[in-house]
Design an enzyme around this catalytic site. Structure first.
Site, mmCIF file in Angstrom:
data_model
loop_
_atom_site.group_PDB
_atom_site.id
_atom_site.type_symbol
_atom_site.label_atom_id
_atom_site.label_comp_id
_atom_site.label_asym_id
_atom_site.label_seq_id
_atom_site.Cartn_x
_atom_site.Cartn_y
_atom_site.Cartn_z
ATOM 1 C CD GLU A 198 21.572 3.271 17.731
ATOM 2 O OE1 GLU A 198 22.024 4.510 17.233
ATOM 3 O OE2 GLU A 198 21.942 2.678 18.733
ATOM 4 C CE LYS A 330 25.778 8.949 21.095
ATOM 5 N NZ LYS A 330 25.459 8.416 22.485
HETATM 6 C C1 2PG Z 1 24.873 5.545 22.165
HETATM 7 C C2 2PG Z 1 23.798 5.994 21.448
HETATM 8 C C3 2PG Z 1 23.709 5.459 20.047
HETATM 9 P P1 2PG Z 1 21.854 6.788 22.882
HETATM 10 O O1 2PG Z 1 24.965 5.195 23.075
HETATM 11 O O2 2PG Z 1 26.114 5.411 21.677
HETATM 12 O O3 2PG Z 1 24.015 4.097 19.772
HETATM 13 O O4 2PG Z 1 22.571 5.491 22.238
HETATM 14 O O5 2PG Z 1 21.666 7.845 21.545
HETATM 15 O O6 2PG Z 1 20.549 6.012 23.420
HETATM 16 O O7 2PG Z 1 22.543 7.312 23.901
HETATM 17 MG MG MG Z 2 27.154 4.649 23.458
#
Ligand code: 2PG
Ligand code: MG
Length: 412
Positions: A198, A330
């Protein structure tokens, strides 16, 4: 406006892995494309991406879009609620595993973009047609570990929250200076360091305290006040190191029971200028979450990511059990734009703070910035200030602040 054509196809994400894109053509000739992200530290309760037999390709997900979904949407009105209802009928499973959550979300997002385009407005304005838009406060990654940086640290992220900034522009100006200073300081303490998934710095810290101090010093050195202007936020991503009922941290070489880890986390937040902590406990360690929430001050933001996975049922449980006081949102953990929005609205109604988040595998698409703004989320997490997949979102927020009537969120 009627959908004239809808095509799903494979593109690349920021890790160079396949992901799904959908392009919609409207009858007036407008063309709109959406691309979906993908996580690395995924929660067990997320909606399921469909991957091909090799575990990587998304050709079957694209086939589902072109052969199953497109025939139902081509010729129909371009409308998000209608499209999401069709997607639910075509795949009634709660985790979208039949068509693939990467397929359903790509279609849902493309319809959102095209609906806004048909009206001649931005995606943000599709959700909030009138009044000043709320630009979220950025939560920005400085140090990365865990699954995003070859486990250089046990925990996943140390981020900064510019809680004293009075505009988004000021917030980004501050955090980019901190990120740049941290990179300079990092170069002095070791050889070449890794730029993580990221855009954060993958510096090897064997102690969480030392990593927090490094970021605190990086803030002070650029002349910003720790606490009143900029504070720390952590994403522990503890599900990643929870095994057989124990929290095992290989880098610091310690193992904890749930209760011991609750105390360890509570001590950590007391000893550093931390105002937000994400996933301090593992995704199904519900009792430990409630224990942690009761031990720390109310002012601490306790943020559930893998705990909630943007899932309504899990959020309802978290509200009932006071497991946390904030939720990470998300869209691809959920699989549909309308349902993701509904989870966010339920959280807001329960007094939870909301942090709209990117994934560690992203694309240059910037829809996240518009969704966060249109949905009036108070915070947004996109990774670092490094990498076009990250700056696409920051730059869209800067654009919205420059061209729209806006106010800047003050969640702290
Ligand atoms: C999280 C995300 C973004 P990932 O854990 O919050 O930082 O990571 O997309 O790998 O789940
Ligand atoms: Mg997280």
């Amino acid at each position: 406006m009627i959908i004239d054509n809808l095509i799903g196809y494979q593109v690349l994400d920021s890790r160079g892995r396949p992901t799904v894109a959908v392009t919609i053509t409207l009858v007036d000739g407008q063309v709109h494309t959406a691309r979906v992200p993908s996580g690395a530290s995924t929660g067990a309760h997320e909606a399921k991406e469909l991957r091909d037999q090799d575990g990587l390709g998304v050709l079957q997900a694209c086939k589902n879009i072109n052969e199953v979904i497109a025939p139902k949407l081509i010729g129909a009105e371009c409308d998000l609620t209608h499209a999401d209802e069709i997607l639910k009928k075509l795949d009634p499973s709660s985790d979208h595993h039949v068509l693939g959550a990467n397929a359903t979300l790509a279609v849902s997002l493309a319809v959102t973009k095209a609906s806004a385009g048909a009206k001649g407005i931005s995606m943000a304005r599709l959700f909030q047609p009138k009044g000043p838009l709320l630009i979220p406060m950025p939560m920005v990654n400085i140090l990365s570990g865990g699954a995003h940086a070859n486990r250089t640290m046990d925990i996943q992220d140390i981020l900064v929250l510019p809680n004293g900034a009075s505009s988004f522009n000021e917030a980004i100006t501050w955090v980019r200076a901190i990120r740049e200073n941290a990179a300079k300081r990092g170069a002095k303490i070791g050889p070449a360091h890794l730029i993580a998934d990221e855009g954060g710095l993958g510096l090897a810290f064997t102690s969480i305290d030392a990593a927090c101090e490094f970021v605190t010093n990086s803030i002070e050195e650029v002349g910003l006040q720790v606490g009143s202007q900029v504070s720390l936020a952590l994403d522990i991503a503890s599900t990643q190191f929870f095994e057989n009922g124990k929290y095992s941290l290989p880098t610091i070489g310690r193992e904890f029971t749930s209760s011991q880890f609750v105390s360890f986390m509570a001590k950590l937040v007391n000893e550093h200028p931390i105002i937000s902590i994400e996933d301090p406990l593992a995704e199904d360690d519900w009792a430990a979450w409630a224990e942690f929430t009761s031990q720390v001050p109310d002012s601490l933001q306790i943020l559930g990511d893998d705990l909630f996975t943007t899932n309504h049922t899990r959020l309802d449980r978290g509200i009932a059990e006071s497991s946390a006081n904030a939720i990470l949102i998300k869209a691809n953990q959920n699989g549909l734009v309308t349902d993701t929005h509904h989870v966010l609205q339920t959280a807001q109604a329960a007094g939870f703070r909301t942090v709209v988040s990117a994934r560690s595998g992203e694309t240059e698409d910037s829809w996240l910035a518009d969704l966060a703004t249109g949905w009036r989320a108070e915070q947004i997490k996109v990774g670092s200030t490094h990498g076009a997949d990250r700056t696409a979102k920051w730059n869209r927020l800067l654009e919205l602040e420059a061209i729209e009537q806006t106010e800047f969120a003050k969640p702290f």
